[in-house]
Design a protein around this motif. Structure first.
Motif, PDB file in Angstrom:
ATOM      1  N   HIS A   1       2.916 -36.008 -48.372  1.00  7.17           N
ATOM      2  CA  HIS A   1       2.586 -36.106 -49.799  1.00  7.17           C
ATOM      3  C   HIS A   1       3.704 -35.432 -50.591  1.00  7.17           C
ATOM      4  CE1 HIS A   1       0.194 -36.318 -53.460  1.00  7.17           C
ATOM      5  NE2 HIS A   1       0.561 -35.071 -53.683  1.00  7.17           N
TER       6      HIS A   1
ATOM      7  N   THR B   1       1.676 -45.022 -54.372  1.00  7.19           N
ATOM      8  CA  THR B   1       2.182 -44.408 -55.597  1.00  7.19           C
ATOM      9  C   THR B   1       1.066 -44.376 -56.635  1.00  7.19           C
ATOM     10  OG1 THR B   1       4.384 -45.302 -55.143  1.00  7.19           O
ATOM     11  CG2 THR B   1       3.984 -44.472 -57.369  1.00  7.19           C
ATOM     12  N   THR B   2       0.745 -43.188 -57.131  1.00  4.18           N
ATOM     13  CA  THR B   2      -0.334 -43.030 -58.102  1.00  4.18           C
ATOM     14  C   THR B   2       0.227 -42.930 -59.515  1.00  4.18           C
ATOM     15  OG1 THR B   2      -1.680 -41.889 -56.448  1.00  4.18           O
ATOM     16  CG2 THR B   2      -2.325 -41.607 -58.757  1.00  4.18           C
ATOM     17  N   GLU B   3      -0.326 -43.736 -60.424  1.00  2.00           N
ATOM     18  CA  GLU B   3       0.117 -43.751 -61.823  1.00  2.00           C
ATOM     19  C   GLU B   3      -1.091 -43.577 -62.735  1.00  2.00           C
ATOM     20  OE1 GLU B   3       1.901 -47.568 -62.238  1.00  2.00           O
ATOM     21  OE2 GLU B   3       3.449 -47.206 -60.732  1.00  2.00           O
ATOM     22  N   GLU B   4      -0.981 -42.683 -63.698  1.00  2.00           N
ATOM     23  CA  GLU B   4      -2.050 -42.466 -64.664  1.00  2.00           C
ATOM     24  C   GLU B   4      -1.696 -43.153 -65.971  1.00  2.00           C
ATOM     25  OE1 GLU B   4      -3.301 -38.402 -65.047  1.00  2.00           O
ATOM     26  OE2 GLU B   4      -2.955 -37.976 -62.923  1.00  2.00           O
TER      27      GLU B   4
ATOM     28  N   GLU C   1      -8.366 -39.898 -52.270  1.00  2.00           N
ATOM     29  CA  GLU C   1      -7.362 -38.956 -51.792  1.00  2.00           C
ATOM     30  C   GLU C   1      -7.779 -38.226 -50.510  1.00  2.00           C
ATOM     31  OE1 GLU C   1      -6.456 -36.582 -55.218  1.00  2.00           O
ATOM     32  OE2 GLU C   1      -5.270 -38.183 -56.152  1.00  2.00           O
TER      33      GLU C   1
ATOM     34  N   ARG D   1     -11.329 -40.640 -57.472  1.00  2.00           N
ATOM     35  CA  ARG D   1     -10.031 -40.109 -57.050  1.00  2.00           C
ATOM     36  C   ARG D   1     -10.178 -39.246 -55.803  1.00  2.00           C
ATOM     37  NH1 ARG D   1      -5.197 -38.471 -61.122  1.00  2.00           N
ATOM     38  NH2 ARG D   1      -3.617 -38.169 -59.518  1.00  2.00           N
TER      39      ARG D   1
ATOM     40  N   ASP E   1       4.008 -37.896 -56.913  1.00  2.00           N
ATOM     41  CA  ASP E   1       2.998 -38.933 -57.126  1.00  2.00           C
ATOM     42  C   ASP E   1       2.932 -39.928 -55.961  1.00  2.00           C
ATOM     43  OD1 ASP E   1       5.379 -40.252 -57.450  1.00  2.00           O
ATOM     44  OD2 ASP E   1       4.934 -41.100 -59.425  1.00  2.00           O
ATOM     45  N   LYS E   2       3.615 -39.622 -54.865  1.00  2.00           N
ATOM     46  CA  LYS E   2       3.624 -40.524 -53.711  1.00  2.00           C
ATOM     47  C   LYS E   2       2.996 -39.866 -52.479  1.00  2.00           C
ATOM     48  CE  LYS E   2       7.851 -43.086 -54.948  1.00  2.00           C
ATOM     49  NZ  LYS E   2       7.273 -44.415 -55.121  1.00  2.00           N
TER      50      LYS E   2
ATOM     51  N   ARG F   1      -3.145 -47.151 -58.193  1.00  2.78           N
ATOM     52  CA  ARG F   1      -2.555 -46.704 -56.928  1.00  2.78           C
ATOM     53  C   ARG F   1      -1.882 -47.905 -56.273  1.00  2.78           C
ATOM     54  NH1 ARG F   1      -4.273 -41.910 -54.779  1.00  2.78           N
ATOM     55  NH2 ARG F   1      -4.533 -42.673 -52.655  1.00  2.78           N
TER      56      ARG F   1
END
Length: 202
Positions: free
Chosen positions: A89, A116-119, A69, A65, A92-93, A127
């Protein structure tokens, strides 16, 4: 109410069809080396193939990560990246601007991405990459990539291993010779994953 329902159904079908058109199918392995497998697929309505690179890295999610990033620093492991910067930033985008090297006489490309980051509940990380060419002004000397649709996924596999998938379909804009396009769709995922793996496992 009935007409509204019919409109909703029609809109839903349109979205499904549009998504299906953009998706790649029938993946064919193009290269397998150093634990990295690259597959290609035709995309309906496009003369450029989608690519998918898959590998397993002995690292941590935190390290991957951090490498992802660090937007300017990531240029060191992204294939043919000349420079890269974070434009914005928010939540989450994030929005990034990248300039790419291309061999003479092809005009260098640049791209603007919405990431777009999703967990996931399983500890995975996705991503999603979407080209937004009009988000930033055109730069002199570069042709803007007109379309990018792809993603990164990082999935824990136990024993300190993470499966990394990098899949993208690009419309590069302007004229790109077929030999270069065919070379890029293999080199981009392979070289990017190889360089990322070297840094993530150190």
């Amino acid at each position: 109410m009935g007409s509204l329902h019919r409109m909703a159904v029609l809109c839903g079908l349109t979205v499904l069809l549009a998504t299906a058109t953009a998706q790649a199918e029938d993946w064919q392995v193009a290269k397998e080396k150093d634990g990295i497998k690259v597959s290609l697929s035709e995309v309906t309505g496009s003369k450029y193939k989608a690519y998918r690179g898959v590998t397993v890295m002995k690292t941590t999610m935190a390290k991957l990560r951090a490498l992802q990033e660090d937007v300017p620093g990531a240029c060191a492991w992204i294939h043919e990246c000349k420079s890269q910067k974070l434009l914005k930033h928010e939540g989450d985008k994030s929005w990034t601007y990248t300039q790419f090297n291309t061999p003479w006489p092809v005009t260098p490309r640049d791209s603007v991405l919405e990431v777009t980051t999703e967990e996931g509940a399983d500890g995975s990380l996705t991503r999603r990459l979407k080209g937004v060419p009009k988000y930033a002004p055109d730069e002199q000397g570069f042709v803007r990539v007109t379309q990018v649709d792809g993603f990164w996924t990082f999935t824990p596999k136990g024993a300190g291993q993470i499966e990394v998938v990098y899949q993208v379909h690009t419309e590069p804009g302007g004229d790109v010779p077929s030999w270069l396009a065919n070379k890029f769709v293999v080199d981009a995922p392979f070289n990017t994953l190889k360089a990322l793996k070297e840094r993530a496992e150190n």
